[in-house]
Structure formats: structure tokens, C-alpha cells
Design a protein around this motif. Structure first.
Motif, short mmCIF file in Angstrom:
data_model
loop_
_atom_site.label_atom_id
_atom_site.label_comp_id
_atom_site.label_asym_id
_atom_site.label_seq_id
_atom_site.Cartn_x
_atom_site.Cartn_y
_atom_site.Cartn_z
N ALA A 128 -4.59 7.78 -4.41
CA ALA A 128 -4.66 6.40 -3.54
C ALA A 128 -5.49 6.26 -2.40
O ALA A 128 -5.50 6.99 -1.47
N ALA A 187 0.72 -1.25 0.02
CA ALA A 187 0.08 -0.03 0.18
C ALA A 187 1.01 1.28 -0.05
O ALA A 187 0.49 2.33 -0.69
N PHE A 234 -7.31 3.39 0.16
CA PHE A 234 -7.41 2.19 0.91
C PHE A 234 -8.29 1.87 1.85
O PHE A 234 -8.95 2.68 2.14
N LYS A 277 2.04 1.78 -3.60
CA LYS A 277 1.29 2.41 -4.32
C LYS A 277 1.08 3.71 -4.22
O LYS A 277 0.79 4.42 -4.97
N ASP A 278 0.99 4.31 -2.77
CA ASP A 278 0.83 5.61 -2.56
C ASP A 278 2.13 6.24 -2.99
O ASP A 278 1.84 7.66 -3.68
N THR A 313 -5.50 -1.81 -1.60
CA THR A 313 -5.71 -0.64 -2.42
C THR A 313 -7.06 -0.72 -3.01
O THR A 313 -7.35 -1.76 -3.79
#
Length: 481
Positions: free
Chosen positions: A37, A12, A39, A15-16, A61
Motif C-alpha cells: 500500500a 489508510a 500513500f 487499507k494497510d 491511498t
């Protein structure tokens, strides 16, 4: 289990970081919309589990959601740069006949080799069809077409009408109209000129002259009379001392001033009754006013020119054409005539003043500029002074902008989540207006993204630490004997 939780946190956080880095990379991309993003936690339970003692299973995500709020506007000097101020997307296709629509907020447009408006990557901007007055024929997306700017204003149009409005000075000096000479300013009271066009689009100067006289009974014989023939004006007007005689000239193919005979329009009552023939043979028209300075009813002529290519000399010197001007000998239509349509004529005690002067002909024009209104109407301006409504920029909106599918090049396509596109006119209803000479910048807030970058980095470090702790605990357990 704790390893998976820490790994999900790392994923996560990565991804951020990726989302934030992509926003920062596109901070100068026109029409770019930042992403965020989003979550959600992972929590698994069953019928026999105790939710009060159950811990979560990590993070996932849920969505990388684009944020479609307005970006700031950058003003440019290119009229083809466009920005949508408000709601809506530009419509583009990858081919002139394609119906595979894509949608963008990036308005850095230009012309291709066929004068069609395209994006930086060659996609064609779609426009709504319009009438000559700029009104839209249809707002259906299926009727849109690539916007193409004609580089010329079409075929030339011969002048058929000259519109005039003016005031003649009642205090002007009385002159003898039989001595009228366009080259001698002492023989006429006032004059004005305009450009007219023949059937091939050649420009010529048409001039009109006004000669004031207070002795109308001594004027020429009227229609059909030979030069110098004595005659009188009809009795109904012979006592009017507020009389002007109107003459006309036209430049010929060599640029010389050539007399043009005027005849009253045969469609009006009593044609020919108000014609005047000077001793030179040139015919003019009478303009007669009452004591209030208004045109006398029934004596208001609609002069028309004789065919401009006809030539016929008279016997009495000086010999001049009296059947026409002989001005057109270049292959254009020699039978061309045009009417002088005069409205709001007055004779007041003020200097000569022209309040309106226009004509309906034109030559071939070349493209000189493009103007785009806030309503998206594209008008082409040409060197002949003409302007044409070409098309109106089409905009679309969606029930759910965030459901659009990204395809790159700051473009999107519709999806089931976004809903079907609804086309419309700019600056109407819920659609935004078009700003020409303006580009919408990325809506990325660089300061906020740098803060988010630090936060994502800290989250990554924390999850890495959790993974390291879990590994240490596992090693400790394995070393127990």
C-alpha cells in the motif's frame, strides 16, 4: 477539519492492514506476488492562501502496487510443474480457440482429458509452434496454441536402412563360408544383431554374421549362380587374403531364425560382382580389406536384402528360401527390403567391435514421459524409443509489470498502463529460463509482513486516538456557556 484528517488516517491504516493481511493469507499461493500500500498526503492550497501556515488535509491511498520480484523455487517430482527463473509470464487462455490471453507466474500445470496442458482452474497453457528439430517457427503471440501431448507416436515405419560401423579381427581363425550355419557359432567369426520393423510395426531381430576366409578363389560363383556351381572372384580381388563373407538372418512371424539373401545395391558400380552363394543356396556379400586394414576401393558393397516375404526353394538340399526370407506372412508388406549401409569399416588386429548400429524404422509408441528443457521445449518420449518436439512454452513480458490488471487465480491481464505484451522464447534475450519440476512460491516475506501488521495496527490505534481527542475537544466546546 481535524475529524476528516483522523478519518483519512483510519482509512489508510485499514487499507494497510487489508493489504498486509492479504499478503499473509497468500503466503503459500504459488506464483503470488505481494502487494504494497502506497500513500500520499493531502494538501490543498489556493492563490490567496499562505502555504507556510497551511496544514495538511490528511492522507489518501495512492496505489496498491504489486511487487514482481522473484519468489523462491520449490522442487517437485512432477515434470509438468514449471517455474520461470527470471523475467516473463506464462500465457493462458480460457478456451482452446480463445484469443483472450491471461498471464500468470503460477506453474502448477496438469493434463486434461485430451492431453492438453492446463492450469489448476482449467486454463490452457499456450505454446509456440516448432519444427521437427525443435526450432521455433514463429514467436508472435497470435500464433500460439494450446499445448497438447500426443499419446502415441503415430503410424509405424518399416525399416529401410540399417547403419553399421565395426572393426573385424584380422587375427580371427579362417573358416569355410560354404559351411555357414547361423545356429552353429563354430561356422562364423563374429556377429551382431538389431531390431527392425515391418510395415505394421512388428519387431523382428535382424542379425549379421561375418566369416573370415583366406582362400577367396575357392568362394562361390557369384550372382545368379546355382548352389554349388564352381566359380571365382574377379581377378582384381582374387589375390586378397583379407576377406570376410557377410550373411544375414531375420526372425519370422513365429520367432524362428530365417536366412535372408543379400544382394548388392543395383545403384552401385558393378552390381553382383561381390556376391557370394554358399552351397546351401544362401547369398552373402564379400567384404575385402587391404594390408592397412582399410576397405579396398571399388570393392565396398552396399548390401540389400531380398524381399522378405518371397519364398522359393532350391533343388539342392538342404532346401532353403533363396529368393527371399519368407519371414513376413502376417499381412505386412512382403516386398519389404532394407539396405545395410556400412561406414568406417576396418580390419585391425583387435577384437571384433561394433562402434555404431542403428536403423530407421519404428513401431507405434505410447507416451511414457515428458521432458521440458530450460528453453521451454517440450519433448514427448514414447515406448518405441522415439521422441518428438511438441511445442515450446511461450513467455511474454511487459514494459511495466506493475501496470497489469489483477483478475484473480494469480493471473493478470494487460492494460494501457502495462503496455502491450511482447512474446518470446524462454532462456533467450531478456526472458527467463524454464525450470521443469519446480514451482515458484509466493514472494511474501512472512516476517516482514508480521512487522508491517504491527505497524499498521499502531497507526490505526494512533488515528483512533486522534479522532477521540477531536471528539473530546468538540464536546468541551459545546459545553461552554
Amino acid at each position: 477539519m481535524s475529524f476528516n484528517i483522523a478519518l483519512s488516517g483510519l482509512t489508510a491504516a485499514q487499507k494497510d492492514l487489508d493489504t498486509t493481511a492479504n499478503n499473509i493469507a497468500n503466503v503459500n499461493t504459488y506464483g503470488f506476488k505481494e502487494s504494497r500500500a502506497e500513500f500520499a498526503d493531502v494538501f490543498s492550497t489556493s492563490l490567496f492562501s499562505n502555504s507556510k501556515t497551511q496544514n495538511g488535509g490528511g492522507v489518501l491511498t495512492q496505489d496498491v502496487a504489486q511487487q514482481f520480484h522473484q519468489g523462491s523455487l520449490l522442487f517437485t517430482s512432477n515434470s509438468l510443474d514449471m517455474a520461470v527463473s527470471g523475467n516473463g509470464f506464462f500465457v493462458t487462455t480460457d478456451g482452446p480457440l480463445s484469443r483472450d490471453f491471461t498471464y500468470t507466474r503460477a506453474g502448477a500445470f496438469k493434463l486434461d482429458d485430451e492431453n492438453r496442458i492446463v492450469t489448476s482452474n482449467g486454463d490452457f497453457l499456450q505454446g509456440l509452434p516448432v519444427n521437427d528439430d525443435g526450432s521455433v517457427k514463429s514467436v508472435s503471440l497470435s500464433t500460439t496454441a494450446p499445448i497438447q501431448i500426443p499419446d502415441s507416436a503415430g503410424a509405424p515405419a518399416a525399416t529401410s536402412q540399417v547403419d553399421l560401423s565395426f572393426n573385424l579381427d584380422s587375427n580371427a581363425t579362417n573358416l569355410d563360408p560354404s559351411l555357414f550355419d547361423p545356429n552353429d557359432t563354430n561356422t562364423f567369426t563374429s556377429s551382431t544383431s538389431t531390431v527392425v520393423y515391418d510395415s505394421l510395426g512388428n519387431s523382428r531381430i535382424s542379425s549379421v554374421y561375418y566369416v573370415k576366409t583366406t582362400n577367396p578363389a575357392a568362394l562361390g560363383a557369384g550372382a545368379g549362380a546355382a548352389p554349388g556351381t564352381p566359380g571365382v572372384i574377379p581377378a582384381s580381388t582374387s589375390t586378397n587374403n583379407n576377406t570376410f563373407v557377410m550373411f544375414s538372418t531375420l526372425t519370422d512371424d513365429a520367432g524362428n531364425v530365417t536366412p535372408v539373401d543379400l544382394r548388392q545395391d543395383p545403384n552401385v558400380a558393378n552390381p553382383g560382382a561381390l556376391e557370394y552363394q554358399a552351397t546351401t543356396g544362401q547369398r552373402g556379400m564379400l567384404l575385402q580389406f587391404d594390408t592397412s586394414g582399410a576397405v579396398i576401393p571399388g570393392t565396398f558393397p552396399t548390401p540389400r536384402t531380398e524381399p522378405l516375404g518371397a519364398v522359393g526353394n532350391i533343388a539342392t538340399p538342404p532346401a532353403v528360401p533363396h529368393d527371399g526370407a519368407g519371414a513376413i506372412t502376417n499381412g505386412a508388406n512382403p516386398d519389404q527390403t532394407f539396405n545395410f549401409v556400412m561406414t568406417n569399416l576396418t580390419q585391425f588386429s583387435t577384437p571384433f567391435e561394433v562402434s555404431a548400429l542403428s536403423q530407421d524404422g519404428q513401431t507405434v509408441g505410447r507416451l511414457t514421459g515428458i521432458s521440458i528443457g530450460t528453453d521451454g521445449l517440450i519433448e514427448a518420449k514414447y515406448s518405441n524409443g522415439d521422441s518428438q518436439a511438441i511445442s515450446k512454452v511461450a513467455l511474454v513480458r511487459f514494459p511495466n509489470d506493475q501496470g497489469l490488471t489483477q483478475i484473480g487465480n494469480t493471473s493478470w491481464t494487460s492494460s494501457q498502463t502495462s503496455g502491450d505484451p511482447l512474446a518470446g522464447e524462454p532462456d533467450s534475450g531478456t526472458f527467463g529460463s524454464i525450470r521443469s519440476g519446480t514451482l515458484e512460491q509466493s514472494n511474501v516475506n512472512l516476517t516482514g509482513e508480521l512487522v508491517d501488521l504491527i505497524t499498521a495496527q499502531r497507526n490505526f490505534q494512533a488515528n483512533s486516538r486522534a479522532l477521540e481527542v477531536n471528539n473530546s475537544i468538540s464536546q468541551t466546546i459545546l459545553q461552554i456557556r
